[in-house]
Design a protein around this motif. Structure first.
Motif, PDB file in Angstrom:
ATOM      1  N   GLY B 597       0.836  -1.186   0.000  1.00 21.70           N
ATOM      2  CA  GLY B 597       0.000   0.000   0.000  1.00 21.70           C
ATOM      3  C   GLY B 597       0.870   1.234   0.000  1.00 21.70           C
ATOM      4  N   GLY B 598       0.406   2.288   0.633  1.00 18.63           N
ATOM      5  CA  GLY B 598       1.106   3.560   0.589  1.00 18.63           C
ATOM      6  C   GLY B 598       2.423   3.538   1.333  1.00 18.63           C
ATOM      7  N   GLY B 599       3.404   4.325   0.807  1.00 15.39           N
ATOM      8  CA  GLY B 599       4.734   4.358   1.390  1.00 15.39           C
ATOM      9  C   GLY B 599       4.770   5.000   2.760  1.00 15.39           C
ATOM     10  N   SER B 600       3.994   6.038   2.971  1.00 16.65           N
ATOM     11  CA  SER B 600       4.094   6.759   4.236  1.00 16.65           C
ATOM     12  C   SER B 600       3.563   5.946   5.405  1.00 16.65           C
ATOM     13  N   SER B 601       2.552   5.123   5.166  1.00 18.30           N
ATOM     14  CA  SER B 601       2.002   4.346   6.272  1.00 18.30           C
ATOM     15  C   SER B 601       2.560   2.938   6.359  1.00 18.30           C
ATOM     16  N   ASN B 602       3.253   2.470   5.327  1.00 17.16           N
ATOM     17  CA  ASN B 602       3.763   1.092   5.341  1.00 17.16           C
ATOM     18  C   ASN B 602       5.282   0.981   5.294  1.00 17.16           C
ATOM     19  N   ALA B 603       5.927   1.821   4.452  1.00 15.20           N
ATOM     20  CA  ALA B 603       7.375   1.739   4.359  1.00 15.20           C
ATOM     21  C   ALA B 603       8.053   2.646   5.383  1.00 15.20           C
ATOM     22  N   ALA B 604       7.518   3.851   5.572  1.00 14.50           N
ATOM     23  CA  ALA B 604       8.143   4.809   6.485  1.00 14.50           C
ATOM     24  C   ALA B 604       8.256   4.266   7.913  1.00 14.50           C
ATOM     25  N   PRO B 605       7.229   3.609   8.462  1.00 13.34           N
ATOM     26  CA  PRO B 605       7.375   3.071   9.835  1.00 13.34           C
ATOM     27  C   PRO B 605       8.488   2.020   9.926  1.00 13.34           C
ATOM     28  N   VAL B 606       8.647   1.236   8.843  1.00  8.22           N
ATOM     29  CA  VAL B 606       9.724   0.234   8.836  1.00  8.22           C
ATOM     30  C   VAL B 606      11.076   0.939   8.829  1.00  8.22           C
ATOM     31  N   ALA B 607      11.166   2.018   8.026  1.00 12.90           N
ATOM     32  CA  ALA B 607      12.412   2.788   7.981  1.00 12.90           C
ATOM     33  C   ALA B 607      12.718   3.353   9.365  1.00 12.90           C
ATOM     34  N   ARG B 608      11.675   3.852  10.036  1.00  9.67           N
ATOM     35  CA  ARG B 608      11.887   4.398  11.378  1.00  9.67           C
ATOM     36  C   ARG B 608      12.370   3.308  12.330  1.00  9.67           C
ATOM     37  N   ARG B 609      11.751   2.146  12.209  1.00  6.52           N
ATOM     38  CA  ARG B 609      12.136   1.030  13.071  1.00  6.52           C
ATOM     39  C   ARG B 609      13.626   0.732  12.909  1.00  6.52           C
TER      40      ARG B 609
END
Lengths: 370, 640
Positions: B597-609
């Motif tokens: 799905g969307g990058g901000s809600s799916n990829a960004a949290p992983v990047a933050r992690r």
């Protein structure tokens, strides 16, 4: 009436009818044989013990044969020859097959090679036949003698056993030669022999024998097959050098590159480990025995004894020459052992019986006027 | 007297005749013995050296000895690939009287399978009888114990040990380290072509994938030799001389085991990739492709069942998504495009557009829509990055034209191999006029240029390319080859670092342009409308980044994309590129999650992690700047 010469001056050995010089030479050869066998068999003490036992048997046979007066041998000559001939025929008809050749006659109690008997019976027969007449031998006698030699030779060659037939033939021919066959005749026979060679090749020789000759002429043509024996043997001898690699240090034999190393090819083991110096000493022992044999023949009192002793001695040399010749690549591989050194009993016992006869001739002399 | 002479033998004459003949015979004997002796003299003295050589040739054999393969460590010295003794059940046919009976007994004892037996008999045929043949490789400790108890009953059957590769972290490093496996015909052919067959004469395995393959030469080492004495059957009698092999080099990777494991956990159950690098060097700190598989399966020969399962899995675990996955970069490349626009003078920092959510070209009926249906309103270049305004980039792409875009994006490394030390790399695709002509035999249409502005259409990039392009931004144009190999480990544990490999830098005339774009990326995580501001709220460090959402499915003009109505495999790919800390970045990363799905809600949290994990033990003195405005009212609708 026969009495011994100077009974008071006889040594202990002479009383036992043993020739000291000959015995010393034979014992020396046996010693060399056992030492080399220990190495060639991969330090197998059991094999050495078996061979030692055989040698003891050989010595006993020799001693027994030495006790029989030469005149008795003379009387036995024709019987031995005829019995031998009959047995050779029997072998061809009913003989056992061993190693692809019919050589053995199974007499239930013992297995016997009639060809071994013929090694002694043929020179006895020729000596008996020729000594009936005066020497030098007449042409007719020579022809008869050759026939007497040829019949058993061909029978043995057909077994097939080229080595033994060669030895049997030469034992008879030596007797004829020593009897004074004329040089013209010798030249003629040599020519006939040359003409006979192709006949041998096409009619008498077996395929495996032909192969041996081909291999002999060019061993490198089949380095892993028929030529393997000769090549490995030459490598063993050549790598031994002047001084040899040392006892038990011969890599060709210890690492099993050399085939038949404790039997027919034991000379290669000896050459590898003891070098040319060792070989020279060994040859001197053989030469001494031959010289002693010829001296005995020369001192023998009657023509039969002279011819028999000379023939036995020279046949012994044929063993040495053919064996060394084939192992070092001078002659094709025919199954002739190195006398008294190679492992094995049959031919050794025959040889020792022959030496027993020599000793009988040497030690049992009649007071007889000329 | 004459009469008497004829009848009575002349003994003296006969004796003399015999003596003469015997003497002649003796001379002949001596002559023949001299012949024999001369022949032996030739063999033993004159030709001695020749025969000595041949004798040695018979008995001395030179056997190759395999070098120990170099070990692989992570940057902190943790062992990632080791050599372990493996045990195999070996049979020497020559030493067994009744092979079939022994096989039957072994089958009962060890549970030898039919396949194992068939393989055994097949190998047996082509081998000499004294050579051992493996009946079962890689025995377990129980199997070793089980056989050892009964060993005395099976002469000629033994357990043999050899060193084989083992990967203690299994599937965590498959796509990075790869694996070794038995040298096959194809490998052998390559080795012959490279003149390396002698060096591999005793080697069992060769690198097949990843670092193991790429750095095969370093890891393998040099073959040693053993001079042995053999007998006529070729059996070794003793060792005469040893020329020891040179072991392979122990290598150290830039990889951080902990970070790599965190990447694996973060992608658990999903398809995607995480690449983390060190911007200052290009060193790869973590690189995980999900799903992965156990490389140890391959070391001892993977079963065809297992292999076809991997090969036919719809999740395609054999692909290294980090270097081979070709994804539309989507909005993650907006900072790069902005930079090019500023550099070419197409836009400046004050250029604004009015975004209505729809973009049209003159005289073209097609409508390109912004991800936000009603548009972002008045947007400048910085804002366009922060809110990921599509319309701004449609227009920028249109103004720049495909030639400018293609050329400048290639200077960031798009469309070409990064040169990472893996053979499994794709160069993905940076489209151009020439490419389209060659690929489709069609001219480039202006309409093709518009979606390129938001990293869609023909444009694809691998996660490693994306990460490296972000590094180019961080380093203000300076570019390095992303490297897994950090250096070589010495015996005392110190590491000789591998030199950095520079790439052609990106040339941007005005330094302030870099500042502007970098700042805009910071606003993505901490601006009031930043697309990743939720994912990165309250981080103790200041990061920067860019979200991306790649459409895999074209929705018809006028339709609305409804995630739940689209097949899972056609859902959007979620992307995020980022770096931290903002000042003096220590790490840069790319996260791609397929069909999430969307990058901000799916990829960004992983990047933050990943960033949180990287800085887990760090105390930051300067907290990130607080956003000085209140959150906007559009928060709930953000899907990118």
């Amino acid at each position: 009436m026969t009495i011994t010469l100077n009974p008071n001056k006889q040594t202990f050995l002479q009383r036992l009818h043993i020739d000291g010089w000959l015995l010393a030479g034979l014992i020396a050869l046996m010693g060399v044989g056992l030492v080399t066998l220990y190495s060639a068999s991969g330090q197998d003490v059991g094999q050495m013990e078996r061979q030692a036992a055989r040698l003891v048997v050989g010595l006993v046979v020799m001693a027994v044969m030495a006790q029989i007066p030469p005149m008795a041998y003379r009387r036995l000559s024709t019987y031995a020859y005829i019995i031998g001939l009959l047995m050779l025929i029997a072998v061809l008809l009913f003989g056992d097959i061993g190693k692809g050749a019919q050589r053995w006659l199974d007499l239930k109690v013992l297995r016997f090679q009639p060809s071994e008997l013929m090694k002694l019976a043929v020179p006895m027969m020729i000596a008996w036949y020729i000594s009936k007449f005066t020497m030098p031998t007449k042409l007719l006698n020579v022809v008869v003698s050759f026939v007497l030699v040829a019949v058993p030779t061909v029978l043995i060659a057909r077994q097939p056993d080229l080595g033994t037939s060669l030895l049997v033939a030469s034992s008879g021919i030596f007797a004829i030669f020593l009897a004074g066959m004329s040089w013209k005749l010798i030249g003629f026979v040599a020519l006939i022999g040359g003409a006979f060679a192709p006949i041998m090749w096409f009619f008498l020789m077996q395929e495996y024998q032909k192969q041996r000759v081909i291999t002999f002429l060019n061993p490198e043509s089949d380095p892993l097959g028929a030529g393997y024996h000769i090549i490995q043997s030459k490598i063993a001898i050549g790598s031994g050098g002047l001084e040899g690699k040392g006892w038990l240090q011969g890599t060709q034999s210890q690492l099993e590159f050399l085939p038949e190393r404790h039997t027919d090819f034991i000379f290669a083991v000896f050459s590898e480990e003891f070098g040319l110096i060792g070989v020279f000493i060994l040859l001197m022992i053989y030469l001494a025995i031959i010289l002693r044999g010829l001296i005995i023949a020369n001192r023998a009192q009657d023509a039969y004894s002279k011819l028999l002793a000379g023939s036995i001695t020279l046949t012994f040399f044929v063993y040495v020459f053919v064996n060394m010749g084939m192992v070092s690549g001078l002659l094709p591989v025919v199954g002739v052992p190195l006398p008294l050194v190679s492992y094995g009993g049959t031919s050794m016992v025959t040889l020792m019986a022959g030496f027993g006869m020599l000793m009988a001739i040497s030690t049992q002399k009649r007071l007889l006027s000329r | 007297m004459p009469l008497k002479r004829q009848t009575i033998r002349d003994h003296t004459a006969e004796a003399n005749l015999f003596a003469r003949r015997a003497s002649i015979a003796f001379l002949v004997v001596v002559a023949m013995l001299i012949t024999v002796l001369s022949n032996l003299y030739v063999l033993q003295v004159k030709e001695h050296n020749d025969y000595q050589t041949r004798s040695n040739g018979n008995r001395i054999k030179v056997l190759p000895v395999a070098p120990n393969r170099g070990l692989i460590y992570d940057r902190n010295g943790v062992l990632l690939a080791e050599n372990r003794p493996v045990f195999s059940l070996e049979v020497i046919p020559e030493q067994i009287d009744d092979l079939d009976a022994t096989m039957t007994q072994l089958t009962a004892l060890m549970g030898i399978t039919k396949e194992e037996k068939e393989a055994f008999y097949a190998t047996l045929k082509g081998q000499r009888r004294f050579k051992p043949v493996a009946l079962r490789t890689n025995l377990s400790e129980q199997e070793v114990a089980q056989f050892s108890v009964h060993k005395h009953k099976y002469p000629g059957v033994s357990i043999e040990a050899r060193l084989a590769r083992h990967y203690p972290y299994g599937d965590t490093f498959t796509h990075v380290i790869g694996y070794v496996a038995k040298i096959n015909k194809k490998d052998l052919q390559k080795l012959v072509e490279a003149g390396q067959e002698d060096n591999y004469a005793a080697t069992h395995d060769i690198g097949k994938l990843g670092i193991e393959k790429y750095h095969e030469e370093l890891l393998h080492g040099e073959v040693g030799y053993q001079q042995v004495e053999v007998n006529s059957q070729g059996r070794i009698i003793r060792v005469l001389n040893v020329d020891p092999p040179v072991p392979g080099k122990d290598i150290v990777l830039n990889i951080d085991l902990e970070l790599q494991m965190e990447a694996q956990r973060a992608l658990d159950g999903q398809r995607g990739s995480i690449v983390v690098t060190e911007p200052a060097t290009g060193g790869v700190l973590a690189m995980f492709s999900s799903p992965s598989y156990d490389p140890n399966l391959f070391v001892h020969g993977i079963s065809s069942k297992n292999y076809s399962r991997l090969l036919n899995s719809p999740d395609r675990p054999l692909i290294n998504r980090s270097t081979q996955g070709q994804y539309s970069p989507a909005s993650t490349i907006k900072p790069h495009l902005a930079l090019v626009g500023l550099d070419k003078g197409t836009i400046d920092k004050d250029t604004t557009i009015r975004d209505t959510g729809r973009y049209r070209l003159p005289n073209v009926s097609h409508v390109w829509r912004d991800w936000k249906r009603w548009g972002h309103g008045k947007v400048d270049v910085s804002k366009a990055i922060e809110v990921s305004c599509d319309t701004f980039y449609y227009d920028l792409a249109y103004e720049l034209g495909i030639d400018n875009i293609s050329d400048s994006m290639k200077s960031f490394g798009f469309g070409s191999y990064t040169g990472i030390d893996l053979f499994e790399e794709s160069n993905a695709n940076m489209p151009s006029r020439g490419w389209k002509r060659a690929r489709f035999n069609q001219p480039w249409y202006v309409g093709d240029t518009i979606p390129v502005g938001i990293g869609q259409s023909f444009w694809t990039a691998t996660p490693i390319q994306l990460t490296n392009s972000v590094n180019a931004l961080i380093n203000r144009g300076q570019r390095y080859v992303p490297q897994l190999l950090r250096g070589f480990r010495n015996e005392n544990g110190t590491v000789d670092l591998e030199a950095l490999k520079s790439l052609e830098p990106v040339k941007i005339g005005n330094d302030s342009h870099w500042d502007l774009v970098m700042n805009a990326m910071k606003l993505v995580v901490s601006g009031e409308e930043g697309t990743a501001r939720h994912a990165f709220s309250d981080t103790p460090y200041q990061s920067a980044g860019k979200t991306g959402t790649a459409q895999l499915f074209s929705i018809a003009q006028g339709e609305k994309y409804k995630e739940e109505e689209v097949d899972e495999r056609l859902r959007d790919n979620a992307l995020y590129v980022g770096f931290a800390p903002y000042e003096d970045p220590e790490l840069s990363l790319t996260v791609v999650i397929e069909n999430a799905g969307g990058g901000s809600s799916n990829a960004a949290p992983v990047a933050r992690r990943m960033m949180d994990f990287y800085f887990r033990d760090r105390v930051f003195e300067t907290q990130p700047e607080e956003s000085d405005s209140t959150p906007s009212e559009t928060t709930s609708d953000i899907s990118i």
